[in-house]
Scaffold this motif. Structure first.
Motif, PDB file in Angstrom:
ATOM      1  N   ARG A   1       0.867  -1.177   0.000  1.00 53.47           N
ATOM      2  CA  ARG A   1       0.000   0.000   0.000  1.00 53.47           C
ATOM      3  C   ARG A   1       0.899   1.221   0.000  1.00 53.47           C
ATOM      4  NH1 ARG A   1      -5.080  -1.265   0.670  1.00 53.47           N
ATOM      5  NH2 ARG A   1      -5.796   0.793   1.293  1.00 53.47           N
TER       6      ARG A   1
ATOM      7  N   ARG B   1     -10.475   0.830  -9.931  1.00 51.74           N
ATOM      8  CA  ARG B   1     -10.912   0.590  -8.540  1.00 51.74           C
ATOM      9  C   ARG B   1     -10.101  -0.518  -7.892  1.00 51.74           C
ATOM     10  NH1 ARG B   1     -12.400   2.531  -4.284  1.00 51.74           N
ATOM     11  NH2 ARG B   1     -14.149   1.711  -3.163  1.00 51.74           N
ATOM     12  N   GLN B   2      -9.813  -1.575  -8.627  1.00 49.58           N
ATOM     13  CA  GLN B   2      -9.000  -2.681  -8.112  1.00 49.58           C
ATOM     14  C   GLN B   2      -7.619  -2.172  -7.677  1.00 49.58           C
ATOM     15  OE1 GLN B   2      -8.330  -5.753 -11.022  1.00 49.58           O
ATOM     16  NE2 GLN B   2      -6.966  -6.909  -9.697  1.00 49.58           N
TER      17      GLN B   2
ATOM     18  N   ASN C   1      -8.092   0.168  -4.612  1.00 52.70           N
ATOM     19  CA  ASN C   1      -8.437  -0.611  -3.417  1.00 52.70           C
ATOM     20  C   ASN C   1      -7.206  -1.236  -2.777  1.00 52.70           C
ATOM     21  OD1 ASN C   1     -11.166  -0.103  -3.442  1.00 52.70           O
ATOM     22  ND2 ASN C   1     -11.726  -2.030  -4.401  1.00 52.70           N
TER      23      ASN C   1
ATOM     24  N   SER D   1      -6.236   8.105  -6.376  1.00 48.41           N
ATOM     25  CA  SER D   1      -6.147   7.130  -5.294  1.00 48.41           C
ATOM     26  C   SER D   1      -7.486   7.134  -4.582  1.00 48.41           C
ATOM     27  CB  SER D   1      -5.031   7.493  -4.306  1.00 48.41           C
ATOM     28  OG  SER D   1      -5.387   8.638  -3.557  1.00 48.41           O
ATOM     29  N   GLU D   2      -7.702   6.131  -3.756  1.00 48.02           N
ATOM     30  CA  GLU D   2      -8.964   6.094  -3.026  1.00 48.02           C
ATOM     31  C   GLU D   2      -9.102   7.327  -2.130  1.00 48.02           C
ATOM     32  OE1 GLU D   2     -11.701   3.110  -0.374  1.00 48.02           O
ATOM     33  OE2 GLU D   2      -9.950   2.331  -1.418  1.00 48.02           O
TER      34      GLU D   2
ATOM     35  N   ARG E   1     -12.052  10.105  -2.550  1.00 56.44           N
ATOM     36  CA  ARG E   1     -13.015  10.316  -1.457  1.00 56.44           C
ATOM     37  C   ARG E   1     -12.966  11.744  -0.918  1.00 56.44           C
ATOM     38  NH1 ARG E   1     -15.728   5.930  -0.153  1.00 56.44           N
ATOM     39  NH2 ARG E   1     -14.854   3.893  -0.652  1.00 56.44           N
TER      40      ARG E   1
END
Length: 113
Positions: free
Chosen positions: A17, A42-43, A46, A61-62, A66
Motif C-alpha cells: 500500500r 478501482r481494483q 483498493n 487514489s482512493e 473520497r
C-alpha cells in the motif's frame, strides 16, 4: 503483459500500500469501455496504489477520490477513460477501412481473385 503481472502482484499482496503506478496516459492502462475500465482502476486503488498520469499530472487514489466531495475528480477520470476507449475504437475503425480499401485496390489490380 506487464499490467497483468502488476495486477497479480496486487492480488498476492506483494505490492505494498502506498505504491505508485505511473502511466503515460490512461489509455495505456485500459482502452475498454469506461464501465469496464473503472473496475480495473478501482481494483488498483483498493490495493492502496496511487495511479499517476504523466500526460496531465493527475493522481488517482482512493483517498484523493473520497476527498473530492464535488465528484469532479471522478467525472474527469470517467471522461478520460471514455476518451481512451473512443480513441481506440476510432483507430480500430480506421484500420479496418484502410484494409478494406487495400483489398479493393488489390482486387481491382488483379492481385486478389
Amino acid at each position: 503483459g506487464s499490467l497483468g503481472v502488476f495486477l497479480e502482484s496486487i492480488a498476492k499482496g506483494t505490492i505494498p500500500r502506498g505504491s505508485y503506478l505511473i502511466v503515460e496516459d490512461l489509455d495505456r492502462l485500459s482502452r475498454e469501455h469506461p464501465i469496464d475500465s473503472i473496475g480495473l482502476v478501482r481494483q488498483i486503488m483498493n490495493a492502496g496504489v496511487t495511479i499517476v498520469v504523466l500526460k496531465n499530472g493527475e493522481e488517482y487514489s482512493e483517498e484523493i477520490m473520497r476527498a473530492d466531495r464535488s465528484g469532479m475528480k471522478m467525472l474527469g477520470l470517467v471522461f478520460e477513460l471514455g476518451r481512451a476507449s473512443g480513441e481506440s475504437a476510432r483507430k480500430s475503425d480506421l484500420g479496418i477501412q484502410n484494409w478494406q480499401e487495400k483489398r479493393k485496390k488489390a482486387a481491382k489490380d488483379g492481385i486478389i481473385m
